[in-house]
Design an enzyme around this catalytic site. Structure first.
Site, PDB file in Angstrom:
ATOM      1  CE  LYS A 157      -4.303   0.406   2.181  1.00  0.00           C
ATOM      2  NZ  LYS A 157      -5.208   0.199   1.055  1.00  0.00           N
TER       3      LYS A 157
HETATM    4  N1  PMP Z   1      -7.003  -3.131  -3.209  1.00  0.00           N
HETATM    5  C1  PMP Z   1      -6.826  -1.912  -3.134  1.00  0.00           C
HETATM    6  C2  PMP Z   1      -6.106  -1.185  -4.052  1.00  0.00           C
HETATM    7  C3  PMP Z   1      -6.918  -1.102  -1.800  1.00  0.00           C
HETATM    8  O1  PMP Z   1      -6.635   0.016  -1.572  1.00  0.00           O
HETATM    9  C4  PMP Z   1      -7.649  -2.091  -0.798  1.00  0.00           C
HETATM   10  C5  PMP Z   1      -7.929  -1.401   0.410  1.00  0.00           C
HETATM   11  N2  PMP Z   1      -7.147  -1.696   1.399  1.00  0.00           N
HETATM   12  C6  PMP Z   1      -7.911  -3.400  -1.236  1.00  0.00           C
HETATM   13  C7  PMP Z   1      -7.738  -3.866  -2.423  1.00  0.00           C
HETATM   14  C8  PMP Z   1      -8.814  -4.195  -0.121  1.00  0.00           C
HETATM   15  O2  PMP Z   1      -7.586  -4.636   1.057  1.00  0.00           O
HETATM   16  P1  PMP Z   1      -8.391  -4.946   2.340  1.00  0.00           P
HETATM   17  O3  PMP Z   1      -9.442  -5.879   2.519  1.00  0.00           O
HETATM   18  O4  PMP Z   1      -6.879  -5.330   3.004  1.00  0.00           O
HETATM   19  O5  PMP Z   1      -8.809  -3.785   2.875  1.00  0.00           O
END
Ligand code: PMP
Length: 308
Positions: A157
């Protein structure tokens, strides 16, 4: 949005107004920060705030820091302690969103990721739905392509990479959609602007593999195990063609922000009959009970904030 009252900043909980950086900060100039996003769910009966899978979120957060070669003064335990101190200071008695951030804090000019000093902040704010129509969203396939692993790794991220998501999201919203679906460079379905995607076809759940430039979502992982173990639905992690979206029986966007969102139209085409499908409905029902601590079997996914 109301600003937080406190922040965990440079190792302690301080008033939010004291958590400040200068305009020359490296991460502000070059996007050299990584972040996380967790939800806290408030259970009224128990007067308890439950953070959903914080260890998994923090593990991924630390993985993202490694991609930027950050050396942090905190491990998972220290971050958990900082987060709990912050949440107890805030004392939220409602659902909230928790944002850890690790950023290169040096105030200097120079594009690089070596010989820099990383700091950590965590804030938490009250938070409701992220997407307006989570029971029937309309998505548009974006003309922006997803960043490739050899451009900026999407499995981290990484703050700078979210310009890619922001371009796609804003163009989608301006065109009247709720969110965008990004394709990879080779044209396969990747994910939403800030959420992973599942496609249901003939009773089988499909989701792109982790080698297709997706973020390795914690909600995705959660739903894969709920689909298999609770709903008895087969899950295949495989490449998905764009046109499979249009002929799908159900499509879901899943993530900490969007939670479990029913996608009922894509590019102005109804998905099946244009209503939320049965698998999506069952998953939403189960997911929302689990995150509030109403399913004993999954209580170990939750971290209670308040000491009783
Ligand atoms: N893809 C992206 C690009 C994101 O920013 C997120 C949000 N964190 C997700 C998928 C989903 O991830 P998570 O379930 O860990 O929040």
């Amino acid at each position: 949005m109301t600003l937080p009252r406190y922040a965990f900043f440079k190792g302690q909980v301080v008033p939010y107004a004291e958590a400040r950086v200068g305009v020359l900060t490296h991460s502000l100039n070059y996007g050299t920060a990584v972040f996380g996003g967790m939800r806290g769910y408030y259970n009224h009966q128990e007067d308890q705030l439950y953070v959903f899978r914080p260890q998994d979120h923090l593990k991924r957060f630390l993985q993202s820091t490694r991609l930027l070669r950050m050396e942090l003064a905190y491990d998972t335990e220290a971050l958990l302690r900082g987060m709990l101190d912050l949440l107890r200071a805030e004392g939220h008695r409602q659902d909230c969103y928790i944002r850890p951030l690790a950023f290169y804090a040096d105030e200097m000019i120079g594009v690089r990721i070596h010989d820099l000093h990383a700091e950590v902040s965590i804030v938490a704010i009250p938070y409701g739905p992220y997407i307006a129509h989570e029971e029937g969203a309309h998505l548009g396939v974006s003309s922006w392509r997803r960043v490739d692993d050899n451009v900026i790794p999407a499995r981290g991220k990484i703050a700078g990479a979210y310009v890619n998501s922001a371009l796609a999201k804003s163009d989608a919203v301006r065109a009247g959609f709720d969110d965008a679906i990004l394709l990879n460079h080779d044209g396969h379905v990747c994910e939403g602007s800030a959420a992973n995607i599942f496609v249901i076809r003939e009773g089988v759940a499909l989701t792109p593999p982790v080698t297709d430039n997706i973020l390795e979502g914690i909600t995705r992982k959660t739903l894969i195990s709920l689909l298999r173990e609770e709903l008895g639905v087969q899950v295949l992690e495989r490449r998905i063609d764009r046109s499979e979206l249009y002929v799908a029986d159900e499509v879901l966007l899943v993530g900490t922000g969007v939670q479990v969102c029913a996608v009922t139209r894509i590019d102005h085409r109804p998905i099946a009959d244009g209503q939320m499908g049965p698998i999506t409905r069952s998953l939403r029902d189960l997911f929302f009970r689990i995150v509030r601590g109403q399913v004993d079997k999954y209580r170990d996914w939750l971290l209670p904030v308040y000491e009783k």
